[in-house]
Design a protein around this motif. Structure first.
Motif, short mmCIF file in Angstrom:
data_model
loop_
_atom_site.label_atom_id
_atom_site.label_comp_id
_atom_site.label_asym_id
_atom_site.label_seq_id
_atom_site.Cartn_x
_atom_site.Cartn_y
_atom_site.Cartn_z
N LEU A 25 28.55 23.36 -98.19
CA LEU A 25 27.78 24.34 -98.94
C LEU A 25 28.75 25.35 -99.55
N THR A 26 28.68 25.52 -100.87
CA THR A 26 29.64 26.33 -101.60
C THR A 26 28.94 27.49 -102.29
N PRO A 27 29.47 28.72 -102.19
CA PRO A 27 28.81 29.85 -102.86
C PRO A 27 28.95 29.78 -104.38
N ILE A 28 27.88 30.18 -105.06
CA ILE A 28 27.89 30.34 -106.51
C ILE A 28 27.91 31.83 -106.80
N PRO A 29 28.90 32.33 -107.55
CA PRO A 29 28.95 33.77 -107.81
C PRO A 29 27.70 34.25 -108.55
N ILE A 30 27.08 35.28 -108.01
CA ILE A 30 25.87 35.83 -108.62
C ILE A 30 25.71 37.28 -108.20
N GLU A 31 25.26 38.12 -109.09
CA GLU A 31 25.02 39.52 -108.77
C GLU A 31 23.70 39.66 -108.01
N ASP A 32 23.65 40.65 -107.12
CA ASP A 32 22.39 41.05 -106.48
C ASP A 32 21.73 39.92 -105.72
N GLY A 33 22.49 39.24 -104.89
CA GLY A 33 21.92 38.18 -104.08
C GLY A 33 22.96 37.15 -103.69
N GLU A 34 22.51 36.14 -102.97
CA GLU A 34 23.38 35.05 -102.53
C GLU A 34 22.80 33.72 -103.01
N LEU A 35 23.69 32.84 -103.48
CA LEU A 35 23.31 31.52 -103.96
C LEU A 35 24.37 30.53 -103.51
N TRP A 36 23.93 29.45 -102.88
CA TRP A 36 24.83 28.45 -102.33
C TRP A 36 24.35 27.07 -102.76
N PHE A 37 25.31 26.15 -102.97
CA PHE A 37 24.96 24.82 -103.48
C PHE A 37 25.78 23.74 -102.78
N GLN A 38 25.12 22.62 -102.50
CA GLN A 38 25.78 21.43 -101.96
C GLN A 38 25.29 20.22 -102.74
N GLN A 39 26.22 19.44 -103.28
CA GLN A 39 25.88 18.33 -104.16
C GLN A 39 25.05 17.27 -103.47
N ARG A 40 25.32 17.00 -102.22
CA ARG A 40 24.57 15.97 -101.49
C ARG A 40 24.39 16.40 -100.04
N LEU A 41 23.14 16.57 -99.65
CA LEU A 41 22.83 16.88 -98.26
C LEU A 41 23.06 15.64 -97.42
N ALA A 42 23.70 15.81 -96.26
CA ALA A 42 24.00 14.67 -95.38
C ALA A 42 22.74 14.18 -94.69
N LEU A 43 22.29 13.00 -95.08
CA LEU A 43 21.11 12.37 -94.50
C LEU A 43 21.43 10.92 -94.16
N ASP A 44 20.57 10.29 -93.36
CA ASP A 44 20.88 8.93 -92.89
C ASP A 44 20.27 7.85 -93.76
N ALA A 45 19.84 8.20 -94.98
CA ALA A 45 19.31 7.20 -95.92
C ALA A 45 19.64 7.66 -97.33
N ALA A 46 19.59 6.74 -98.27
CA ALA A 46 19.86 7.07 -99.67
C ALA A 46 18.74 7.96 -100.22
N PRO A 47 19.07 8.86 -101.17
CA PRO A 47 18.04 9.74 -101.73
C PRO A 47 16.84 8.99 -102.30
#
Length: 201
Positions: A10-32
């Motif tokens: 999970l990587t932070p995205i710079p943004i004013e007045d708050g917090e925003l985080w993004f991960q390209q693929r959540l680790a799950l045990d099956a394909a999306p």
């Protein structure tokens, strides 16, 4: 071994007045794609009528509310269905990735490019101050738009198949977010937004 997990954290995205985080693929045990099909098949989707600016409208998407607590928004109270085993698996992966705890999830099913989400903030009283909202998307990508309430600032994010977005801090106080209708053809998409509903509200 999990063949579908992305090792990107999970990587932070710079943004004013708050917090925003993004991960390209959540680790799950099956394909999306497999997860999305199971969500489509296992969910009792509803086409809700909600109140906006004093008028009743049919939501431009299908929804379902699951978890441990009721939730009120757009002039309507939603009583939960129990978490399904698949929802619990996704919730556990989200909690592991974010370090946050959630007790409810709103599922939104966008059938095609004509379905949308109006601009709003997840700032209901039962979420408490500075709530954390974790969003997981499956299916066709859509553009997620954030607009600052006071400043002339807009941020657009492409939310793709299997990604995780975390909104936290004061973001719901200072920003609104939504998904517009599009003219180009889009396939179906399911989005799950995990929340922690507080008691006593």
């Amino acid at each position: 071994m999990d063949l579908f997990a992305d090792d990107t954290s999970l990587t932070p995205i710079p943004i004013e007045d708050g917090e925003l985080w993004f991960q390209q693929r959540l680790a799950l045990d099956a394909a999306p794609g497999e997860i999305m099909q199971r969500l489509l098949d296992d969910t009792d989707w509803c086409h809700e009528q909600v109140q906006v600016w004093g008028k009743l409208h049919m939501q431009p998407r299908l929804t379902a509310w699951h978890g441990e607590a009721s939730y009120r928004y757009s002039g309507k109270t939603f009583h939960p269905q129990p978490f399904t085993p698949l929802q619990l698996q996704i919730k556990q992966a989200v909690e592991q990735a974010t370090g946050r705890r959630f007790n409810s999830v709103l599922l939104n099913y966008y059938r095609d490019q004509r379905d949308s989400m109006g601009f709003h903030a997840d700032d209901e009283r039962e979420l408490g101050p500075d709530p954390a909202i974790a969003s997981v998307s499956f299916g066709a990508p859509r553009t997620f738009i954030l607009k600052h309430r006071r400043l002339p600032k807009t941020l657009k994010l492409a939310l793709g198949d299997g990604c995780l977005l975390l909104m936290a801090g004061a973001l719901q106080t200072h920003w609104v977010h939504g998904i517009n209708k599009e003219t180009a053809a889009r396939g179906p998409r399911i989005n799950l937004t995990f929340r922690q509903i507080l008691s006593g509200f």
